[in-house]
Design a protein around this motif. Sequence first.
Motif, PDB file in Angstrom:
ATOM      1  N   LYS A  30       0.840  -1.192   0.127  1.00  0.00           N
ATOM      2  CA  LYS A  30      -0.127   0.163  -0.146  1.00  0.00           C
ATOM      3  C   LYS A  30       0.739   1.307  -0.143  1.00  0.00           C
TER       4      LYS A  30
ATOM      5  N   VAL B 121       2.145   1.910  -3.704  1.00  0.00           N
ATOM      6  CA  VAL B 121       1.338   2.193  -4.626  1.00  0.00           C
ATOM      7  C   VAL B 121       0.308   3.698  -4.370  1.00  0.00           C
TER       8      VAL B 121
ATOM      9  N   ASP C 103       0.271   0.000 -11.280  1.00  0.00           N
ATOM     10  CA  ASP C 103      -1.048  -0.701 -10.718  1.00  0.00           C
ATOM     11  C   ASP C 103      -0.371  -1.738 -10.020  1.00  0.00           C
ATOM     12  N   LEU C 104      -1.359  -2.325  -9.091  1.00  0.00           N
ATOM     13  CA  LEU C 104      -1.132  -3.454  -8.347  1.00  0.00           C
ATOM     14  C   LEU C 104      -2.293  -4.272  -8.306  1.00  0.00           C
TER      15      LEU C 104
ATOM     16  N   SER D  81      -3.607  -8.052  -7.126  1.00  0.00           N
ATOM     17  CA  SER D  81      -3.613  -9.017  -6.146  1.00  0.00           C
ATOM     18  C   SER D  81      -4.515 -10.188  -6.258  1.00  0.00           C
TER      19      SER D  81
ATOM     20  N   HIS E   3     -11.258  -4.842   0.369  1.00  0.00           N
ATOM     21  CA  HIS E   3     -10.573  -3.761  -0.144  1.00  0.00           C
ATOM     22  C   HIS E   3     -10.722  -2.441   0.468  1.00  0.00           C
TER      23      HIS E   3
ATOM     24  N   ALA F 112      -7.482  -1.087   1.214  1.00  0.00           N
ATOM     25  CA  ALA F 112      -6.976  -0.083   0.019  1.00  0.00           C
ATOM     26  C   ALA F 112      -8.116   0.770  -0.445  1.00  0.00           C
TER      27      ALA F 112
ATOM     28  N   TRP G 246      -5.299  -0.381  -6.985  1.00  0.00           N
ATOM     29  CA  TRP G 246      -4.944  -1.494  -6.712  1.00  0.00           C
ATOM     30  C   TRP G 246      -6.039  -2.503  -6.692  1.00  0.00           C
TER      31      TRP G 246
END
Length: 153
Positions: free
Chosen positions: A42, A45, A52-53, A55, A72, A76, A82
């Motif tokens: 976190k 990004v 961009d991440l 997961s 999320h 995030a 993300w």
Amino acid sequence: MSFRNQFNKEFSVTSLKGKVHLVNFFFVSCTTICPIMAHNLKDVVLGNNNIDLLSFTIDPENDSISVLKKYHKNVAENVPNWTFLRGNKKDLRNIAKLYLSYITNNGSDDSYFYHSSSVVLLDKKMRIRGVYDSLDKEEIALLERDIKILSKK
């Protein structure tokens, strides 16, 4: 390969062609490395529009879309770049092979997976440019440096 994000929208990994991005694997109920991994990533990004991440959950049976959406929100919510993804075990295995993510399947089928704390950095042409231990502060610093370098190209 088919994946859906935390908002139940289909997501194509190839949509990130032309963008630097990161990939990691996790599962929501993980209480060991995943919370530390999430915190460190976190920081990487957050506020960085150049990355961009993605997961991918390795536990799609338990990590439903509603579980990913809640996760999320908790982890995030203020990080729009993300994305949390789920798919079936076959597609997960294929994406893991694509990203050389160090996911290992110790069974003869797709029923058992475990993951590491690795995060994979890909360039704009979707080539793997590095694999970093997301639990190691020195490797996170190297990752941040490499993101800056790749973002300029």
